[in-house]
Scaffold this motif. Structure first.
Motif, PDB file in Angstrom:
ATOM      1  N   ASP A   1       4.069  -2.503  29.166  1.00  0.00           N
ATOM      2  CA  ASP A   1       4.823  -1.245  29.146  1.00  0.00           C
ATOM      3  C   ASP A   1       6.273  -1.434  29.597  1.00  0.00           C
ATOM      4  O   ASP A   1       7.183  -0.746  29.123  1.00  0.00           O
ATOM      5  CB  ASP A   1       4.145  -0.203  30.037  1.00  0.00           C
ATOM      6  CG  ASP A   1       2.818   0.281  29.458  1.00  0.00           C
ATOM      7  OD1 ASP A   1       2.587   0.058  28.252  1.00  0.00           O
ATOM      8  OD2 ASP A   1       2.018   0.856  30.221  1.00  0.00           O
TER       9      ASP A   1
ATOM     10  N   SER B   1      -6.407 -10.422  32.722  1.00  0.00           N
ATOM     11  CA  SER B   1      -5.711  -9.164  32.439  1.00  0.00           C
ATOM     12  C   SER B   1      -5.222  -8.439  33.680  1.00  0.00           C
ATOM     13  O   SER B   1      -4.700  -7.336  33.579  1.00  0.00           O
ATOM     14  CB  SER B   1      -6.640  -8.233  31.649  1.00  0.00           C
ATOM     15  OG  SER B   1      -6.971  -8.811  30.409  1.00  0.00           O
TER      16      SER B   1
ATOM     17  N   THR C   1      -1.614  -4.933  36.219  1.00  0.00           N
ATOM     18  CA  THR C   1      -2.400  -5.199  35.013  1.00  0.00           C
ATOM     19  C   THR C   1      -1.521  -5.646  33.853  1.00  0.00           C
ATOM     20  O   THR C   1      -0.309  -5.434  33.842  1.00  0.00           O
ATOM     21  CB  THR C   1      -3.185  -3.949  34.583  1.00  0.00           C
ATOM     22  OG1 THR C   1      -2.264  -2.952  34.117  1.00  0.00           O
ATOM     23  CG2 THR C   1      -4.009  -3.392  35.726  1.00  0.00           C
ATOM     24  N   ARG C   2      -2.173  -6.237  32.890  1.00  0.00           N
ATOM     25  CA  ARG C   2      -1.494  -6.700  31.674  1.00  0.00           C
ATOM     26  C   ARG C   2      -0.783  -5.540  30.975  1.00  0.00           C
ATOM     27  O   ARG C   2       0.354  -5.683  30.524  1.00  0.00           O
ATOM     28  CB  ARG C   2      -2.523  -7.348  30.748  1.00  0.00           C
ATOM     29  CG  ARG C   2      -1.988  -7.783  29.393  1.00  0.00           C
ATOM     30  CD  ARG C   2      -3.089  -8.438  28.577  1.00  0.00           C
ATOM     31  NE  ARG C   2      -3.398  -9.753  29.099  1.00  0.00           N
ATOM     32  CZ  ARG C   2      -2.893 -10.900  28.647  1.00  0.00           C
ATOM     33  NH1 ARG C   2      -2.015 -10.875  27.646  1.00  0.00           N
ATOM     34  NH2 ARG C   2      -3.245 -12.048  29.160  1.00  0.00           N
ATOM     35  N   GLN C   3      -1.451  -4.401  30.879  1.00  0.00           N
ATOM     36  CA  GLN C   3      -0.865  -3.266  30.167  1.00  0.00           C
ATOM     37  C   GLN C   3       0.391  -2.765  30.870  1.00  0.00           C
ATOM     38  O   GLN C   3       1.365  -2.376  30.212  1.00  0.00           O
ATOM     39  CB  GLN C   3      -1.889  -2.134  30.053  1.00  0.00           C
ATOM     40  CG  GLN C   3      -1.429  -0.988  29.172  1.00  0.00           C
ATOM     41  CD  GLN C   3      -1.092  -1.430  27.767  1.00  0.00           C
ATOM     42  OE1 GLN C   3      -1.892  -2.089  27.098  1.00  0.00           O
ATOM     43  NE2 GLN C   3       0.118  -1.098  27.304  1.00  0.00           N
ATOM     44  N   GLU C   4       0.411  -2.779  32.186  1.00  0.00           N
ATOM     45  CA  GLU C   4       1.595  -2.332  32.928  1.00  0.00           C
ATOM     46  C   GLU C   4       2.782  -3.242  32.660  1.00  0.00           C
ATOM     47  O   GLU C   4       3.925  -2.780  32.554  1.00  0.00           O
ATOM     48  CB  GLU C   4       1.282  -2.288  34.424  1.00  0.00           C
ATOM     49  CG  GLU C   4       0.369  -1.131  34.810  1.00  0.00           C
ATOM     50  CD  GLU C   4      -0.235  -1.284  36.185  1.00  0.00           C
ATOM     51  OE1 GLU C   4      -0.662  -0.268  36.740  1.00  0.00           O
ATOM     52  OE2 GLU C   4      -0.292  -2.417  36.705  1.00  0.00           O
TER      53      GLU C   4
END
Length: 215
Positions: free
Chosen positions: A142, A120, A136-139
């Motif tokens: 997004d 991640s 990161t994965r979330q970035e």
């Protein structure tokens, strides 16, 4: 070095608390309030007084115990106690080698690496392998997993890092107090040695019955 902050690839002598915002103080306060229940440490002394009357002269009234009997009793107590759990260091629980990427790569390339290795986050490094930050994965999600935007304009340029000898309680405290998902492990020569994630700590808890083998 136990814990430090890296900013744009440079170690800075600034307290972690001054640069990284704590998790919600209000939620932490509520959590602490919820712990104020009968039986907690804060009420332990009070509960003892409520349930037991302790005679201050009771010790004087106890019959004398022979030296040999006292020694045998202590040995019995010690035999029943579990062995103390060793305090682990970062070098014992970190993942190594670390998956890395350079700022010139784009988000799609970073995403493919994460998917391949089922991770991640990636440590962003220079061509000389000097750590610069984290992506990161979330970035990536997004911005879009197919985005051709370079990592240079999106990655976290400030990160908390640990030394190989940093003890586990210090690392766990960082994950609790600050919204970080990973802590790179970097030695005094600024070489990337490993990385510790929240998942690593969860695995450690699951396997705590065999924690002695980690030390």
């Amino acid at each position: 070095m136990a814990l430090a902050i890296y900013d744009h690839g440079y170690r800075i002598q600034t307290p972690v608390r001054s640069l990284f915002q704590d998790r919600s103080v209000e939620s932490l306060t509520e959590t602490r309030r919820s712990r104020h229940i009968p039986g907690s440490e804060e009420h332990l002394a009070e509960d003892v007084d409520n349930f037991f009357h302790i005679d201050p002269d009771a010790r004087k009234k106890q019959p004398a115990v022979s030296k040999d009997a006292g020694k045998a009793y202590e040995e019995t107590l010690q035999a029943g106690k579990p062995k103390p759990i060793p305090i682990l260091s970062a070098s014992k629980i970190m993942t190594s080698p670390v998956q890395t990427i350079t700022p010139e790569n784009n988000l799609r390339q970073a995403w493919l690496i994460m998917e391949e290795h089922e991770i991640s986050q990636l440590v962003v490094v220079t061509d000389e392998n000097k750590p610069l930050g984290l992506i990161t994965r979330q970035e990536i999600i997004d911005h879009g997993t197919d985005s051709t935007v370079t990592i240079a304009v999106t990655f976290q340029k400030r990160m908390i890092v640990a030394a190989p000898e940093t003890e586990l309680p210090q690392i766990a405290t960082i994950f609790v107090d600050y919204p970080v998902t990973a802590i790179p492990v970097i030695d005094q020569g600024d070489k990337l040695q490993g990385i510790i994630t929240r998942t690593d700590l969860i695995r450690l808890l699951i396997n705590s019955a065999h924690i002695e083998s980690w030390a």
